[in-house]
Design a protein around this motif. Structure first.
Motif, PDB file in Angstrom:
ATOM      1  N   ILE A 291     -30.635  24.533  79.331  1.00 43.20           N
ATOM      2  CA  ILE A 291     -32.146  24.563  79.638  1.00 43.20           C
ATOM      3  C   ILE A 291     -32.313  25.521  80.704  1.00 43.20           C
ATOM      4  O   ILE A 291     -31.551  25.561  81.812  1.00 43.20           O
ATOM      5  CB  ILE A 291     -32.341  23.171  80.218  1.00 43.20           C
ATOM      6  CG1 ILE A 291     -32.155  22.010  78.897  1.00 43.20           C
ATOM      7  CG2 ILE A 291     -34.100  23.102  80.743  1.00 43.20           C
ATOM      8  CD1 ILE A 291     -32.657  20.421  79.650  1.00 43.20           C
ATOM      9  N   PRO A 292     -33.408  26.727  80.572  1.00 50.79           N
ATOM     10  CA  PRO A 292     -33.651  27.682  81.426  1.00 50.79           C
ATOM     11  C   PRO A 292     -33.831  27.371  82.883  1.00 50.79           C
ATOM     12  O   PRO A 292     -34.266  26.322  83.213  1.00 50.79           O
ATOM     13  CB  PRO A 292     -34.598  28.350  80.811  1.00 50.79           C
ATOM     14  CG  PRO A 292     -34.677  27.953  79.295  1.00 50.79           C
ATOM     15  CD  PRO A 292     -34.196  26.563  79.244  1.00 50.79           C
ATOM     16  N   ASN A 293     -33.175  28.103  83.826  1.00 54.52           N
ATOM     17  CA  ASN A 293     -33.411  27.812  85.389  1.00 54.52           C
ATOM     18  C   ASN A 293     -32.695  26.672  85.585  1.00 54.52           C
ATOM     19  O   ASN A 293     -32.768  26.171  86.655  1.00 54.52           O
ATOM     20  CB  ASN A 293     -34.682  28.031  85.635  1.00 54.52           C
ATOM     21  CG  ASN A 293     -35.419  29.144  85.116  1.00 54.52           C
ATOM     22  OD1 ASN A 293     -34.825  30.143  85.321  1.00 54.52           O
ATOM     23  ND2 ASN A 293     -36.688  29.037  84.707  1.00 54.52           N
ATOM     24  N   CYS A 345     -31.423  17.507  60.336  1.00 57.99           N
ATOM     25  CA  CYS A 345     -30.426  18.400  60.645  1.00 57.99           C
ATOM     26  C   CYS A 345     -30.725  19.864  60.672  1.00 57.99           C
ATOM     27  O   CYS A 345     -31.957  20.274  60.473  1.00 57.99           O
ATOM     28  CB  CYS A 345     -28.972  18.440  59.410  1.00 57.99           C
ATOM     29  SG  CYS A 345     -29.746  18.525  57.908  1.00 57.99           S
ATOM     30  N   TYR A 346     -29.707  20.788  60.910  1.00 51.37           N
ATOM     31  CA  TYR A 346     -29.891  22.134  61.083  1.00 51.37           C
ATOM     32  C   TYR A 346     -31.016  22.470  61.958  1.00 51.37           C
ATOM     33  O   TYR A 346     -32.055  22.935  61.841  1.00 51.37           O
ATOM     34  CB  TYR A 346     -30.356  22.791  59.818  1.00 51.37           C
ATOM     35  CG  TYR A 346     -29.039  22.639  58.991  1.00 51.37           C
ATOM     36  CD1 TYR A 346     -27.819  23.229  59.121  1.00 51.37           C
ATOM     37  CD2 TYR A 346     -29.033  21.693  57.918  1.00 51.37           C
ATOM     38  CE1 TYR A 346     -26.749  23.068  58.263  1.00 51.37           C
ATOM     39  CE2 TYR A 346     -27.804  21.526  57.089  1.00 51.37           C
ATOM     40  CZ  TYR A 346     -26.848  22.258  57.381  1.00 51.37           C
ATOM     41  OH  TYR A 346     -25.660  22.023  56.552  1.00 51.37           O
ATOM     42  N   ILE A 347     -30.737  22.290  63.314  1.00 48.71           N
ATOM     43  CA  ILE A 347     -31.874  21.979  64.441  1.00 48.71           C
ATOM     44  C   ILE A 347     -31.594  23.224  65.228  1.00 48.71           C
ATOM     45  O   ILE A 347     -30.874  23.903  65.711  1.00 48.71           O
ATOM     46  CB  ILE A 347     -31.657  20.932  65.465  1.00 48.71           C
ATOM     47  CG1 ILE A 347     -31.236  19.687  64.705  1.00 48.71           C
ATOM     48  CG2 ILE A 347     -32.606  20.815  66.484  1.00 48.71           C
ATOM     49  CD1 ILE A 347     -30.299  18.394  65.328  1.00 48.71           C
ATOM     50  N   ALA A 348     -32.911  23.876  65.442  1.00 52.22           N
ATOM     51  CA  ALA A 348     -33.226  24.990  66.333  1.00 52.22           C
ATOM     52  C   ALA A 348     -33.995  24.457  67.454  1.00 52.22           C
ATOM     53  O   ALA A 348     -34.662  23.703  67.429  1.00 52.22           O
ATOM     54  CB  ALA A 348     -34.265  25.990  65.455  1.00 52.22           C
ATOM     55  N   ILE A 349     -33.452  25.086  68.712  1.00 47.59           N
ATOM     56  CA  ILE A 349     -34.082  24.770  69.897  1.00 47.59           C
ATOM     57  C   ILE A 349     -34.662  25.644  70.557  1.00 47.59           C
ATOM     58  O   ILE A 349     -34.187  26.773  70.758  1.00 47.59           O
ATOM     59  CB  ILE A 349     -32.816  24.158  70.874  1.00 47.59           C
ATOM     60  CG1 ILE A 349     -32.309  22.812  70.220  1.00 47.59           C
ATOM     61  CG2 ILE A 349     -33.486  23.694  72.379  1.00 47.59           C
ATOM     62  CD1 ILE A 349     -31.085  22.354  71.165  1.00 47.59           C
ATOM     63  N   HIS A 350     -35.978  25.703  70.967  1.00 46.96           N
ATOM     64  CA  HIS A 350     -36.668  26.734  71.679  1.00 46.96           C
ATOM     65  C   HIS A 350     -37.437  26.201  72.673  1.00 46.96           C
ATOM     66  O   HIS A 350     -38.346  25.230  72.923  1.00 46.96           O
ATOM     67  CB  HIS A 350     -37.753  27.189  70.549  1.00 46.96           C
ATOM     68  CG  HIS A 350     -38.382  28.478  71.152  1.00 46.96           C
ATOM     69  ND1 HIS A 350     -37.785  29.628  71.294  1.00 46.96           N
ATOM     70  CD2 HIS A 350     -39.659  28.735  71.307  1.00 46.96           C
ATOM     71  CE1 HIS A 350     -38.572  30.742  71.950  1.00 46.96           C
ATOM     72  NE2 HIS A 350     -39.736  30.170  71.825  1.00 46.96           N
ATOM     73  N   PHE A 351     -37.296  26.802  73.996  1.00 45.03           N
ATOM     74  CA  PHE A 351     -37.902  26.365  75.142  1.00 45.03           C
ATOM     75  C   PHE A 351     -39.193  27.301  75.537  1.00 45.03           C
ATOM     76  O   PHE A 351     -39.339  28.428  75.188  1.00 45.03           O
ATOM     77  CB  PHE A 351     -36.740  26.535  76.453  1.00 45.03           C
ATOM     78  CG  PHE A 351     -35.789  25.696  76.166  1.00 45.03           C
ATOM     79  CD1 PHE A 351     -35.478  24.568  76.535  1.00 45.03           C
ATOM     80  CD2 PHE A 351     -34.521  26.542  75.841  1.00 45.03           C
ATOM     81  CE1 PHE A 351     -34.435  23.773  76.527  1.00 45.03           C
ATOM     82  CE2 PHE A 351     -33.150  25.558  75.581  1.00 45.03           C
ATOM     83  CZ  PHE A 351     -33.501  24.283  75.952  1.00 45.03           C
ATOM     84  N   VAL A 352     -40.112  26.529  75.707  1.00 52.29           N
ATOM     85  CA  VAL A 352     -41.837  27.003  75.783  1.00 52.29           C
ATOM     86  C   VAL A 352     -42.263  26.662  77.350  1.00 52.29           C
ATOM     87  O   VAL A 352     -42.297  25.510  77.596  1.00 52.29           O
ATOM     88  CB  VAL A 352     -42.466  26.330  74.895  1.00 52.29           C
ATOM     89  CG1 VAL A 352     -43.942  27.033  75.008  1.00 52.29           C
ATOM     90  CG2 VAL A 352     -42.097  26.480  73.541  1.00 52.29           C
ATOM     91  N   GLY A 353     -42.419  27.710  78.198  1.00 52.28           N
ATOM     92  CA  GLY A 353     -42.807  27.601  79.551  1.00 52.28           C
ATOM     93  C   GLY A 353     -41.674  26.982  80.187  1.00 52.28           C
ATOM     94  O   GLY A 353     -40.580  26.932  80.146  1.00 52.28           O
ATOM     95  N   LYS A 354     -42.461  26.274  81.224  1.00 52.97           N
ATOM     96  CA  LYS A 354     -41.341  25.138  82.277  1.00 52.97           C
ATOM     97  C   LYS A 354     -41.066  23.837  81.537  1.00 52.97           C
ATOM     98  O   LYS A 354     -40.202  23.277  82.168  1.00 52.97           O
ATOM     99  CB  LYS A 354     -41.903  25.111  83.591  1.00 52.97           C
ATOM    100  CG  LYS A 354     -42.055  26.733  84.303  1.00 52.97           C
ATOM    101  CD  LYS A 354     -42.726  26.481  85.552  1.00 52.97           C
ATOM    102  CE  LYS A 354     -42.726  27.796  86.357  1.00 52.97           C
ATOM    103  NZ  LYS A 354     -43.173  27.862  87.776  1.00 52.97           N
ATOM    104  N   LEU A 380     -41.583  18.598  72.185  1.00 50.56           N
ATOM    105  CA  LEU A 380     -40.910  17.749  72.985  1.00 50.56           C
ATOM    106  C   LEU A 380     -41.592  18.270  74.610  1.00 50.56           C
ATOM    107  O   LEU A 380     -41.716  19.268  74.631  1.00 50.56           O
ATOM    108  CB  LEU A 380     -39.589  17.607  72.879  1.00 50.56           C
ATOM    109  CG  LEU A 380     -38.821  17.200  71.914  1.00 50.56           C
ATOM    110  CD1 LEU A 380     -37.432  17.411  72.237  1.00 50.56           C
ATOM    111  CD2 LEU A 380     -39.087  16.153  71.777  1.00 50.56           C
ATOM    112  N   ASN A 381     -41.431  17.147  75.645  1.00 49.98           N
ATOM    113  CA  ASN A 381     -41.474  17.563  76.900  1.00 49.98           C
ATOM    114  C   ASN A 381     -40.449  17.082  77.821  1.00 49.98           C
ATOM    115  O   ASN A 381     -39.850  15.965  77.516  1.00 49.98           O
ATOM    116  CB  ASN A 381     -42.761  16.711  77.633  1.00 49.98           C
ATOM    117  CG  ASN A 381     -43.320  17.259  78.934  1.00 49.98           C
ATOM    118  OD1 ASN A 381     -42.826  16.894  79.751  1.00 49.98           O
ATOM    119  ND2 ASN A 381     -44.057  18.327  78.847  1.00 49.98           N
ATOM    120  N   LYS A 382     -39.965  17.777  78.774  1.00 47.21           N
ATOM    121  CA  LYS A 382     -38.929  17.350  79.700  1.00 47.21           C
ATOM    122  C   LYS A 382     -38.943  16.131  80.352  1.00 47.21           C
ATOM    123  O   LYS A 382     -38.252  15.482  80.580  1.00 47.21           O
ATOM    124  CB  LYS A 382     -38.464  18.766  80.609  1.00 47.21           C
ATOM    125  CG  LYS A 382     -38.126  19.969  80.074  1.00 47.21           C
ATOM    126  CD  LYS A 382     -37.797  20.910  81.136  1.00 47.21           C
ATOM    127  CE  LYS A 382     -37.401  22.380  80.584  1.00 47.21           C
ATOM    128  NZ  LYS A 382     -37.132  23.293  81.845  1.00 47.21           N
TER     129      LYS A 382
END
Length: 387
Positions: A291-293, A345-354, A380-382
């Protein structure tokens, strides 16, 4: 009736205690309800579903990239004709979001026509350290000729360079999953691949695993030594993540009820013998990203240890979890989808903003035989994950 002053004060005191307790309970109940409502506002939402249709029998796994103008691009394999088989015709198509992944364009844009003898599929997108965008995909010519290719865009995915093969020292059928290519802090590009068949050999479910790396932004690629595996465990579809101490961890789709692991201390040139992880899983790929940062890892996979006979061996549910110690333990385990008829299956994960995260994955139905034919994007939301 006359009440003694002392008794009256005691009665008033008891009544006050009861009133305070009731008020506290009421406040707590309201707080819990409000928290549930707030948490519900951050619950996972399916924001795009790419169903199959006439002359489009399958919409398969892809990956995301955030463009400099703020749009998010999702590239996936759009199959044509009548067959949804892994080897059927397909080209690369794109959808776009202008609002952080909440809504998506309704029409496909062709990114790459079918240049393979069979198809092109299994996309990974990566923003390189030099700010260019790298597009990786499998060019599948036959069951003995399937090689990862790379193209570069210097104009934010408006155009792409000629294709560069990422494997030139061997020929055969290599699998590189979607959203699987990483760039290390020192700039090295790395991918993990599974070799299932050589030109004159037989198909092997137990694939030979390698990593391939490039130190010149993808112009040339070099192979690691083979990942050791002297067991009968089937190994397939590996992925990579860089650890804080500079080591690399390879996580591996495997038989035996758990994802398998291998580690490299020399930037992906050699690997340790496979070993079981603490991630219960059917024979299905997982995805892990930092997870970024933060130092936290996000895991998305099928949390299915086989103990439930109704779903034993099936690719359901779709689950996420957090690790604060680089995979030693996993917490905050939550199901995103838990339909026993689902196939995730075959999951791509991409983080958007914070705060936001996008997942793109195959999301078909077992009973309708659309296992890999449907692709969904989930927002999703963190806050929901960490609560």
């Amino acid at each position: 009736m006359k009440i003694e002053s002392k008794n009256f004060r005691q009665i008033c005191f008891v009544f006050a205690l009861i009133l305070v307790s009731f008020t506290e309970l009421l406040i707590t109940a309201c707080s819990v309800t409000k928290n549930k409502e707030n948490l519900s506002a951050f619950s996972p939402k399916t924001v795009l579903k790419l169903n199959s249709s006439n002359n489009n029998p399958r919409n398969s796994e892809g990956d995301f990239i955030t463009l400099k103008d703020g749009r998010i691009m999702f590239i996936y394999s759009r199959y044509t004709g009548s067959s949804s088989n892994d080897h059927a015709p397909a080209y690369l198509a794109a959808r776009y979001s202008n609002d952080g992944g909440r809504t998506w364009s309704s029409e496909d844009e062709i990114v790459l026509e079918n240049e393979g003898g069979m198809n092109v599929m299994s996309v990974s997108l990566l923003r390189l350290n030099n700010s260019n965008i790298a597009l990786f995909y499998l060019r599948k010519n036959s069951t003995i000729d399937c090689i990862p290719m790379m193209r570069i865009s210097t104009d934010e995915a408006k155009s792409w360079s000629d294709a560069v093969p990422c494997i030139t020292d061997k020929k055969g059928y290599f699998v590189l999953n979607n959203d699987r290519v990483i760039q290390l802090q020192d700039g090295r590009l790395l991918m993990a691949v599974a070799l299932h068949q050589l030109p004159r050999g037989k198909w092997k479910d137990k694939a030979d695993l390698y990593s391939y790396f490039s130190d010149d932004n993808g112009k040339t690629w070099h192979s690691s030594s083979q990942v050791p595996n002297n067991t009968n465990i089937i190994t397939q579809e590996p992925g990579l993540i860089e650890m804080k101490d500079g080591r690399l961890m390879m996580y591996i789709r495997a038989s035996g009820g758990f994802q398998q692991l291998s580690f490299s201390s020399d930037r992906g040139q050699t690997w340790s013998h496979i070993e079981p992880s603490n991630i219960p899983s059917p024979l299905s790929p997982a995805s892990i990203e930092r997870i970024p940062n933060t130092d936290d890892w996000l895991l998305a996979w099928n949390n299915n240890d086989g103990s439930n006979p109704l779903i034993k061996g099936e690719r359901t549910p779709l689950t996420v979890a957090i690790s604060k110690n680089e995979g030693k333990t996993w917490k905050k385990i939550k199901n995103i989808q838990d339909d026993p008829d689902g196939w995730y299956c075959y999951i791509a994960i991409h983080f958007v903003g914070k705060e936001d995260i996008l997942l793109g994955n195959c999301a078909g139905s077992q009973s309708q035989n659309t296992h890999l034919s449907v692709t969904a994007i989930t927002l999703l939301n963190k806050k929901w994950i960490y609560e």
